[in-house]
Write an enzyme that holds these catalytic residues in place. Structure first.
Site, mmCIF file in Angstrom:
data_model
loop_
_atom_site.group_PDB
_atom_site.id
_atom_site.type_symbol
_atom_site.label_atom_id
_atom_site.label_comp_id
_atom_site.label_asym_id
_atom_site.label_seq_id
_atom_site.Cartn_x
_atom_site.Cartn_y
_atom_site.Cartn_z
ATOM 1 N N ASN A 31 0.830 -1.214 0.000
ATOM 2 C CA ASN A 31 0.000 0.000 0.000
ATOM 3 C C ASN A 31 0.855 1.251 0.000
ATOM 4 O O ASN A 31 2.032 1.209 0.375
ATOM 5 C CB ASN A 31 -0.835 0.080 1.289
ATOM 6 C CG ASN A 31 -2.100 -0.742 1.208
ATOM 7 O OD1 ASN A 31 -2.594 -1.048 0.135
ATOM 8 N ND2 ASN A 31 -2.621 -1.102 2.370
ATOM 9 N N ASP A 48 0.368 4.807 2.046
ATOM 10 C CA ASP A 48 -0.458 5.546 3.005
ATOM 11 C C ASP A 48 -0.365 7.030 2.676
ATOM 12 O O ASP A 48 0.739 7.559 2.490
ATOM 13 C CB ASP A 48 0.049 5.328 4.446
ATOM 14 C CG ASP A 48 -0.129 3.888 4.903
ATOM 15 O OD1 ASP A 48 -0.844 3.129 4.219
ATOM 16 O OD2 ASP A 48 0.447 3.533 5.955
ATOM 17 N N ALA A 101 4.063 -5.870 2.785
ATOM 18 C CA ALA A 101 5.300 -5.106 2.567
ATOM 19 C C ALA A 101 6.008 -4.839 3.902
ATOM 20 O O ALA A 101 7.233 -5.003 4.006
ATOM 21 C CB ALA A 101 4.974 -3.799 1.862
ATOM 22 N N ASN A 102 5.264 -4.455 4.920
ATOM 23 C CA ASN A 102 5.884 -4.172 6.230
ATOM 24 C C ASN A 102 6.592 -5.409 6.786
ATOM 25 O O ASN A 102 7.711 -5.325 7.305
ATOM 26 C CB ASN A 102 4.817 -3.751 7.247
ATOM 27 C CG ASN A 102 4.273 -2.367 6.987
ATOM 28 O OD1 ASN A 102 4.851 -1.610 6.220
ATOM 29 N ND2 ASN A 102 3.161 -2.044 7.620
ATOM 30 N N ASP A 120 5.421 5.172 19.299
ATOM 31 C CA ASP A 120 4.415 4.920 18.257
ATOM 32 C C ASP A 120 4.352 3.403 18.034
ATOM 33 O O ASP A 120 5.337 2.806 17.586
ATOM 34 C CB ASP A 120 4.842 5.648 16.966
ATOM 35 C CG ASP A 120 3.905 5.384 15.800
ATOM 36 O OD1 ASP A 120 2.888 4.684 15.986
ATOM 37 O OD2 ASP A 120 4.199 5.863 14.694
ATOM 38 N N GLY A 142 3.089 -5.104 15.397
ATOM 39 C CA GLY A 142 2.677 -6.473 15.067
ATOM 40 C C GLY A 142 3.414 -6.985 13.835
ATOM 41 O O GLY A 142 3.813 -8.154 13.774
ATOM 42 N N ASP A 143 3.611 -6.123 12.850
ATOM 43 C CA ASP A 143 4.340 -6.528 11.640
ATOM 44 C C ASP A 143 5.815 -6.792 11.969
ATOM 45 O O ASP A 143 6.413 -7.734 11.457
ATOM 46 C CB ASP A 143 4.233 -5.443 10.566
ATOM 47 C CG ASP A 143 2.804 -5.316 10.032
ATOM 48 O OD1 ASP A 143 2.067 -6.306 10.084
ATOM 49 O OD2 ASP A 143 2.451 -4.221 9.562
#
Ligand code: ADP
Length: 312
Positions: free
Chosen positions: A11, A13, A42-43, A247, A252-253
């Site tokens: 994506n 953002d 991707a992350n 942040d 999770g990624d």
């Protein structure tokens, strides 16, 4: 060394900040704007590649500037992109994000090319599985493609790690037995099992339910509380590393990238969960998702320091 293969979303953002969010029909003046490459596929690919593991991403972008920029960015981080298809009939996936001064947000995700991932891409993926140690999957591409990829990996004897994010309620029962390791966060675990998950006790219960559905190992990510992991032999808890979080987007990624990297290097499952927790913790000390994934030197220094100080 065997590769990590990621089959998932890409994506761009588009983030705008304004003092407050507009109500329907209203226009407000924004303060700043930036674009940031993202998408869970991707992350996670960047998180693994930054830890020094050869990593290949399979997915789709559109034939547009966002797609070209996403590919260049992935390559800069060391991700192999030659099996990413440029779809001539769709735009690159975008997330349009508005954030106000209190941190509240409105997000519109338009999957674009991600939503068109299908059997053609699974065929592309199958050709890579011979050299893969792990296949990483998420839910930002169509479920039919995820299911088909998991079947192909199981046939090829490749370990499947599924991050069931974003949260879904209609996960087909046949997917669970194809998954070696499932890694929901609290919200996703709650959606999958049908009761709230917010501490070690409920996470252990949820992990047990997920194992009964057929997954080999269930890892429930509990944010700043840490991780609960249930295998056929035992259920254990890995506390979060103490860090100054600024942040948590992308934690999770980062966790999944760290977990997969350890398994690709032949570490034990327990060690892999510790790697995931360390990668997740480090990512919270920087803002952004992809931009917060740490390199191998930073990662090794962090782990050595944590062991030496006995905090972990
Ligand atoms: P997600 O981003 O999918 O919601 P989590 O927020 O649970 O996932 O984060 C994944 C993992 O990253 C956690 O299980 C934990 O190990 C680590 N982590 C997340 N937030 C923090 C934090 N504030 N401090 C230390 N570690 C964290």
């Amino acid at each position: 060394m065997k590769k990590i293969t990621v089959f998932g979303s890409i994506n761009m953002d588009l983030v705008a900040r304004s003092p407050r969010l507009p109500v329907p029909g209203e226009t407000v003046l924004g303060r700043d704007f930036f674009t940031a490459p993202g998408g869970k596929g991707a992350n996670q690919a960047v998180a693994a590649a930054r830890l020094g593991i050869p990593t290949q991403l399979v997915g789709r972008v559109g034939n547009d500037n966002f797609g070209r920029s996403a590919l260049t960015n992935l390559q800069t981080f060391g991700v192999q992109t030659d099996r990413i298809l440029v779809d001539e009939t769709a735009h690159t996936g975008v997330a349009i994000i508005a954030v106000d001064d209190t941190g509240q947000n409105h997000i519109i995700v338009v999957p674009g090319a991600n939503g068109r991932v299908n059997e053609t891409d699974v065929e592309n993926l199958i050709n890579l599985l011979d050299n893969a140690a792990v296949l990483l999957l998420q839910f930002e591409i169509p479920l039919t493609a995820v299911l088909s990829a998991a079947k192909a990996a199981q046939n090829a004897g490749v370990r499947v790690i599924l991050d069931p994010a974003p949260a879904q309620v209609d996960v087909p029962d046949e997917l669970y037995p194809l998954v070696d390791i499932i890694t929901p966060n609290e919200i996703e675990a709650g959606q999958l099992v049908g009761f709230p998950v917010n501490n070690f006790e409920t996470a252990a219960k949820a992990a047990s339910v997920l194992r009964q559905k057929g997954v080999g190992t269930a890892i429930v990510k509990l944010g700043a509380q840490g991780v609960c992991c249930a295998t056929a032999e035992s259920t254990f808890f890995v506390p979060a590393f103490p860090v100054q979080a600024v942040d948590t987007v992308g934690a999770g990624d980062a966790f999944n990238g760290g977990l997969a990297a350890a398994l690709a290097e032949g570490q034990t499952l327990h060690e892999a969960v510790v790697w995931g927790a360390a990668a997740g913790a480090i990512s919270t000390t920087k803002s952004g998702a992809m931009s917060s994934m740490c390199d191998r030197a930073t990662f090794d220094t962090f782990l050595i320091k944590e062991w030496r100080t006995g905090e972990f």
